[in-house]
Design a protein around this motif. Structure first.
Motif, PDB file in Angstrom:
ATOM      1  N   UNK A 246     -66.035   8.127 -33.018  1.00  0.00           N
ATOM      2  CA  UNK A 246     -66.014   9.328 -33.851  1.00  0.00           C
ATOM      3  C   UNK A 246     -67.394   9.638 -34.435  1.00  0.00           C
ATOM      4  N   UNK A 247     -68.148   8.598 -34.770  1.00  0.00           N
ATOM      5  CA  UNK A 247     -69.528   8.838 -35.217  1.00  0.00           C
ATOM      6  C   UNK A 247     -70.324   9.505 -34.100  1.00  0.00           C
ATOM      7  N   UNK A 248     -70.147   8.999 -32.870  1.00  0.00           N
ATOM      8  CA  UNK A 248     -70.828   9.584 -31.720  1.00  0.00           C
ATOM      9  C   UNK A 248     -70.413  11.021 -31.478  1.00  0.00           C
ATOM     10  N   UNK A 283     -73.163  -4.166 -42.228  1.00  0.00           N
ATOM     11  CA  UNK A 283     -71.993  -4.213 -43.115  1.00  0.00           C
ATOM     12  C   UNK A 283     -71.040  -3.038 -42.920  1.00  0.00           C
ATOM     13  N   UNK A 284     -71.293  -2.172 -41.954  1.00  0.00           N
ATOM     14  CA  UNK A 284     -70.450  -0.991 -41.766  1.00  0.00           C
ATOM     15  C   UNK A 284     -69.521  -1.181 -40.560  1.00  0.00           C
ATOM     16  N   UNK A 285     -68.431  -0.401 -40.488  1.00  0.00           N
ATOM     17  CA  UNK A 285     -67.509  -0.506 -39.342  1.00  0.00           C
ATOM     18  C   UNK A 285     -68.123   0.006 -38.038  1.00  0.00           C
ATOM     19  N   UNK A 286     -69.240   0.745 -38.135  1.00  0.00           N
ATOM     20  CA  UNK A 286     -69.840   1.322 -36.932  1.00  0.00           C
ATOM     21  C   UNK A 286     -71.104   0.574 -36.528  1.00  0.00           C
ATOM     22  N   UNK A 287     -71.280  -0.628 -37.037  1.00  0.00           N
ATOM     23  CA  UNK A 287     -72.520  -1.359 -36.751  1.00  0.00           C
ATOM     24  C   UNK A 287     -72.640  -1.724 -35.280  1.00  0.00           C
ATOM     25  N   UNK A 288     -73.867  -1.733 -34.800  1.00  0.00           N
ATOM     26  CA  UNK A 288     -74.155  -2.176 -33.440  1.00  0.00           C
ATOM     27  C   UNK A 288     -74.329  -3.687 -33.403  1.00  0.00           C
ATOM     28  N   UNK A 289     -74.352  -4.309 -34.607  1.00  0.00           N
ATOM     29  CA  UNK A 289     -74.582  -5.754 -34.708  1.00  0.00           C
ATOM     30  C   UNK A 289     -73.443  -6.422 -35.481  1.00  0.00           C
ATOM     31  N   UNK A 290     -72.250  -6.481 -34.920  1.00  0.00           N
ATOM     32  CA  UNK A 290     -71.130  -7.123 -35.633  1.00  0.00           C
ATOM     33  C   UNK A 290     -71.378  -8.618 -35.811  1.00  0.00           C
ATOM     34  N   UNK A 291     -70.623  -9.223 -36.701  1.00  0.00           N
ATOM     35  CA  UNK A 291     -70.792 -10.656 -36.977  1.00  0.00           C
ATOM     36  C   UNK A 291     -70.065 -11.487 -35.916  1.00  0.00           C
ATOM     37  N   UNK A 292     -70.559 -11.396 -34.721  1.00  0.00           N
ATOM     38  CA  UNK A 292     -70.087 -12.203 -33.593  1.00  0.00           C
ATOM     39  C   UNK A 292     -71.313 -12.870 -32.980  1.00  0.00           C
ATOM     40  N   UNK A 429     -81.928  -1.442 -29.028  1.00  0.00           N
ATOM     41  CA  UNK A 429     -80.852  -1.436 -30.027  1.00  0.00           C
ATOM     42  C   UNK A 429     -80.332  -0.032 -30.307  1.00  0.00           C
ATOM     43  N   UNK A 430     -80.681   0.940 -29.468  1.00  0.00           N
ATOM     44  CA  UNK A 430     -80.060   2.264 -29.565  1.00  0.00           C
ATOM     45  C   UNK A 430     -78.667   2.146 -28.948  1.00  0.00           C
ATOM     46  N   UNK A 431     -77.612   2.288 -29.742  1.00  0.00           N
ATOM     47  CA  UNK A 431     -76.264   2.053 -29.214  1.00  0.00           C
ATOM     48  C   UNK A 431     -75.848   3.109 -28.198  1.00  0.00           C
ATOM     49  N   UNK A 432     -74.985   2.760 -27.280  1.00  0.00           N
ATOM     50  CA  UNK A 432     -74.567   3.730 -26.270  1.00  0.00           C
ATOM     51  C   UNK A 432     -73.858   4.933 -26.847  1.00  0.00           C
ATOM     52  N   UNK A 433     -73.153   4.771 -27.980  1.00  0.00           N
ATOM     53  CA  UNK A 433     -72.459   5.928 -28.552  1.00  0.00           C
ATOM     54  C   UNK A 433     -73.432   6.911 -29.219  1.00  0.00           C
ATOM     55  N   UNK A 434     -74.698   6.515 -29.334  1.00  0.00           N
ATOM     56  CA  UNK A 434     -75.703   7.454 -29.856  1.00  0.00           C
ATOM     57  C   UNK A 434     -76.155   8.433 -28.787  1.00  0.00           C
ATOM     58  N   UNK A 435     -76.072   8.042 -27.527  1.00  0.00           N
ATOM     59  CA  UNK A 435     -76.537   8.900 -26.433  1.00  0.00           C
ATOM     60  C   UNK A 435     -75.394   9.475 -25.602  1.00  0.00           C
ATOM     61  N   UNK A 436     -74.168   8.970 -25.797  1.00  0.00           N
ATOM     62  CA  UNK A 436     -73.046   9.390 -24.958  1.00  0.00           C
ATOM     63  C   UNK A 436     -72.798  10.881 -24.977  1.00  0.00           C
ATOM     64  N   UNK A 437     -72.699  11.467 -26.181  1.00  0.00           N
ATOM     65  CA  UNK A 437     -72.422  12.899 -26.270  1.00  0.00           C
ATOM     66  C   UNK A 437     -73.598  13.740 -25.799  1.00  0.00           C
ATOM     67  N   UNK A 438     -74.808  13.205 -25.924  1.00  0.00           N
ATOM     68  CA  UNK A 438     -75.968  13.910 -25.375  1.00  0.00           C
ATOM     69  C   UNK A 438     -75.823  14.083 -23.872  1.00  0.00           C
ATOM     70  N   UNK A 439     -75.367  13.041 -23.205  1.00  0.00           N
ATOM     71  CA  UNK A 439     -75.184  13.127 -21.756  1.00  0.00           C
ATOM     72  C   UNK A 439     -74.092  14.134 -21.410  1.00  0.00           C
TER      73      UNK A 439
END
Length: 583
Positions: A246-248, A283-292, A429-439
């Protein structure tokens, strides 16, 4: 107002400089200056192209490292190809880092050369689809495929030089020019849908769709960890609940589209940067760096900001000892060759058409020979770095839609990739959902070519539709072109045979509405420089009116028409054109 005035003055000064003349910016005075091309517009377009395709740095490394690269699996673990071997996993992590550097380096070199020598706003990088074919089919996950990683790189290296030979004799240019008009128009539209599909998937997009079980493709949009453990598919109750999706959609899609509607410059870049910045805090739900483990590994790499990882394992990894491997090598070479020649040739031609660089008379584009040459050499150089085949990137459309028309766009993109070699932690570290809608948006812009297809005659319409449909459905530009070309030959070949056998009595009722086609193209099969050299022209790399007079009425007529257009734009009398006509 002062800033606008300064930008205008700078654009004008650059256009009148040797740089402006070389790249044919508007205002440079060159007869073939490219209308609407300005220095700052080209820079902005180059940034848009880079941000739209920066994901390739991380995606290509992730896909290619699945092969295991040069890592050796112990004999006792060959049953599952080292799926659980910790030491092998650490080795593949190093391969991943090597390919990050290799991807950024070859993209920088090839794209910069494309802009400098071919003067086209087309970016090159290891191709999506081609890298998947390389990793999943040819080499296989952890080396479980047809040939070893080193043998596959050898096949790619040889393929590049074969491509160069095909370029020199004009085969690639002829192929692009000889395609029927409906297929060429459909190629651009099909690539647009292919691009949109990439933007909608998980690997390089927002994750709205995925492969299904009951259907070939289905709705997705699951949050991280909400996949069915048995099928790997999105749980029905969790579809469309991904915050990153949804952010994307809103920040990378709707916002970008609105900015474009209001002609806001840099709309594509704004959308990509906004989503990326939102996705970086942990610390956000949309982070590209989850605690895994994977998220922490990505974040640790991101925190380095500036670093250079030398290519240690994949550099010069070719295997030239092909004794007993001739069949395997030949299979890899042939498949790379036919898939890549159709993929790259179709993509480059479509991008040139999207940029308005196609000559409608010759059906060629300016700088085509040099563009194909740069592409061919880049394939071989990329293989020396350990990379799958380099190809023209459909994401170049992002820069073209921002106004890019010259090689300055590609040079800017190339410089960005060069910087990315040292700032790989940021750009990877540019997440795929940042460029998806651009494509998806770029795909929508490219789909307008469908309006020009000849839908009235089925011999043109059906092959065109197959070209459009097969590209996204098979996730392959090459397969779409194969479907379109073979169906065109079959349908129109049978109609031609029936017409000849019946003495002209069995003919489609509206055949007169079909697009004319002939393999005898203006300028012939060989590249123009070969014809000029054959007529004794010393500076054969530069066309002029003297060559037009020597080569006969076909080429002379073409030159005359070209000069008439130039003269008309300048409000002058086309003296050379008049002399050619009078002769």
């Amino acid at each position: 107002m002062r800033i606008k005035s300064w930008i205008h003055d700078t654009n004008l000064r650059v256009a009148r400089s040797p740089v402006g003349t070389w790249f044919r910016l508007e205002g440079c005075g060159h007869p073939k200056e490219r209308k609407g091309s300005y220095f700052f517009t080209e820079i902005r377009a180059g940034l848009a192209t880079f941000f739209a395709m920066a994901y390739i740095i991380s995606v290509n490394s992730n896909i290619t490292s699945l092969t295991g690269g040069t890592c050796v699996c112990p004999e006792e673990d060959m049953a599952d190809f080292c799926a659980t071997n910790a030491e092998y996993a650490l080795c593949t992590q190093e391969i991943n880092r090597d390919i990050v550097t290799a991807t950024a380096a070859i993209a920088a070199l090839s794209t910069f050369c494309m802009g400098l020598f071919a003067n086209l706003p087309i970016a090159l990088a290891p191709g999506m689809g081609l890298n998947a074919y390389f990793a999943y089919t040819v080499v296989g996950v952890r080396g479980s495929g047809l040939v070893s990683y080193s043998t596959a790189l050898t096949a790619v290296f040889v393929e590049g030089w074969v491509f160069l030979g095909l370029t020199i004799i004009g085969m690639r240019q002829w192929l692009a020019r000889a395609l029927p008009a409906s297929i060429k128009l459909a190629t651009g539209c099909g690539i647009g849908l292919y691009l949109a599909l990439i933007g909608l998937t998980y690997s390089a997009g927002i994750g709205l769709v995925q492969g299904g079980t009951d259907t070939p493709i289905e709705l997705a949009g699951c949050a991280e960890g909400m996949m069915d453990p048995d099928t790997g598919l999105c749980l029905s109750s969790e579809k469309m609940r991904s915050a990153t999706m949804w952010i994307g959609i809103f920040c990378g899609g709707i916002l970008t589209a609105l900015l474009m509607m209001y002609r806001i410059k840099g709309a594509v870049i704004i959308g990509i940067l906004l989503v990326s910045i939102i996705s970086w805090p942990r610390t956000t739900p949309v982070t590209y760096f989850p605690y895994t483990d994977l998220g922490t590994s990505k974040f640790d790499f991101f925190k380095q900001v500036v670093t250079f990882h030398p290519i240690k394992h994949t550099l010069l990894a070719q295997d030239w000892n092909l004794a007993g491997k001739g069949g395997e090598f030949g299979l890899a070479f042939i498949t790379f060759l036919y898939v890549d020649i159709l993929d790259t040739t179709g993509t480059m031609y479509s991008m040139a058409r999207f940029a308005g660089a196609i000559d409608e008379e010759t059906q060629d584009f300016e700088g085509s020979a040099m563009a194909y040459t740069v592409d061919a050499i880049s394939i071989s150089i990329g293989s020396l770095f350990g990379s799958p085949p380099v190809t023209a990137f459909v994401e170049s459309g992002a820069g073209i839609s921002e106004g890019g028309k010259t090689g300055l766009t590609s040079i800017t993109t190339g410089i960005c990739f060069f910087i990315a070699v040292f700032f790989a932690p940021i750009f990877a570290s540019i997440p795929p959902w940042a460029t998806g809608c651009t494509l998806v948006i770029v795909g929508a812009l490219m789909a307008k070519a469908a309006a020009e297809i000849n839908w009235r005659y089925y011999g043109d319409a059906i092959p065109a539709f197959l070209t459009i449909a097969i590209m996204p459905f098979t996730y392959s530009i090459a397969y779409g072109l194969i479907a379109g070309i073979t169906s065109y030959i079959t349908l129109n070949g049978i109609a031609w045979i029936l017409e000849k056998v019946s003495g002209g009595r069995i003919v489609p009722p509206n055949k007169d509405e079909s697009d004319p086609w002939s393999w005898k193209l203006k300028g012939g099969f060989l590249p123009p420089w070969v014809n000029r050299a054959a007529h004794g022209k010393r500076d054969f790399w530069k066309p002029d009116e003297e060559y037009a007079e020597k080569t006969g009425p076909a080429e002379a007529g073409s030159l005359a028409l070209s000069e008439e257009r130039v003269a008309h734009e300048k409000g002058q009398e086309p003296t050379t054109a008049r002399s050619v006509k009078s002769e």
